[in-house]
Design an enzyme around this catalytic site. Structure first.
Site, mmCIF file in Angstrom:
data_model
loop_
_atom_site.group_PDB
_atom_site.id
_atom_site.type_symbol
_atom_site.label_atom_id
_atom_site.label_comp_id
_atom_site.label_asym_id
_atom_site.label_seq_id
_atom_site.Cartn_x
_atom_site.Cartn_y
_atom_site.Cartn_z
ATOM 1 N N ALA A 128 41.328 35.939 46.980
ATOM 2 C CA ALA A 128 40.463 36.561 48.391
ATOM 3 C C ALA A 128 40.713 38.304 48.184
ATOM 4 O O ALA A 128 41.128 38.577 48.313
ATOM 5 C CB ALA A 128 41.224 36.024 49.835
ATOM 6 N N PRO A 129 39.370 38.755 47.720
ATOM 7 C CA PRO A 129 39.487 39.945 46.804
ATOM 8 C C PRO A 129 38.920 40.678 48.282
ATOM 9 O O PRO A 129 37.954 41.995 47.798
ATOM 10 C CB PRO A 129 38.506 39.791 46.494
ATOM 11 C CG PRO A 129 37.318 38.435 46.855
ATOM 12 C CD PRO A 129 38.827 37.841 47.530
ATOM 13 N N CYS A 130 40.183 41.071 48.929
ATOM 14 C CA CYS A 130 40.375 42.387 49.401
ATOM 15 C C CYS A 130 39.904 43.716 48.753
ATOM 16 O O CYS A 130 39.706 44.367 49.386
ATOM 17 C CB CYS A 130 41.471 42.687 50.331
ATOM 18 S SG CYS A 130 43.355 42.326 49.548
ATOM 19 N N HIS A 131 40.817 43.671 47.043
ATOM 20 C CA HIS A 131 40.310 44.704 46.886
ATOM 21 C C HIS A 131 38.810 45.488 46.511
ATOM 22 O O HIS A 131 38.529 46.410 46.466
ATOM 23 C CB HIS A 131 41.110 44.473 45.160
ATOM 24 C CG HIS A 131 40.498 43.109 44.619
ATOM 25 N ND1 HIS A 131 40.698 41.967 44.232
ATOM 26 C CD2 HIS A 131 39.630 43.296 43.481
ATOM 27 C CE1 HIS A 131 39.954 41.317 44.217
ATOM 28 N NE2 HIS A 131 39.120 41.867 43.211
#
Length: 163
Positions: A128-131
């Site tokens: 879940a690409p919070c980056h």
């Protein structure tokens, strides 16, 4: 409920994967704040099918062979947090969005700070690409794995970065 865990090496440090019978619950950073994601009881179980799949897919991602993940996810949080985390899953590989973009996407345009807080508590980093969430100006902002890890993840994806 006891969660199965497995630790895997990566170019951004050791990652601890945690899974339930429903799916992947967390990807924790080597020096993660223990209060950021509370998992409760855990047992090392490297042969758990979700952990095997997650480890393989993360390896493929780091090797440049994977741009999306295909894993069952078991997000644990408030309804608001889950809406933010679901929005993260819609950010395409190699692109970024601002906290304001995410707030608008979930129908809460004035909730930028709350989106930032939920983003910081995202238990399933990378998948879940919070980056991929950056400041409005495109600048890198806080990240549980550290800004160097965020920069490396975005570089793997070829995302444009402001230095």
């Amino acid at each position: 409920m006891i969660l199965a865990t497995k630790t895997v090496p990566s170019p951004v440090g050791e990652l601890t994967l945690a899974a339930s019978g429903e799916g992947l619950v967390a990807i924790l950073w080597e020096n993660d704040d223990p209060d950021r994601v509370r998992l409760g009881d855990r047992v090392e179980q490297p042969d758990h099918p979700v952990l095997i799949a997650a480890g393989r897919q993360l390896g493929e991602y780091f090797d440049g062979q994977r741009t999306t993940f295909d894993l069952p996810l078991d997000f644990r949080g408030s309804d608001f947090q889950k809406s933010v985390w679901a929005a993260l899953l819609t950010i395409p590989f190699g692109e970024t969005r601002s906290y304001a973009d995410i707030a608008r996407a979930i129908g809460r345009p004035n909730a930028c700070r709350a989106v930032g807080a939920a983003n910081g508590r995202n238990p399933i980093s990378i998948v879940a690409p919070c980056h991929r969430v950056v400041g409005t100006s495109g600048s890198l902002t806080g990240f549980a794995g550290g800004l160097d890890a965020k920069r490396r993840l975005l570089a793997i994806e070829g995302a444009p970065l402001l230095i």
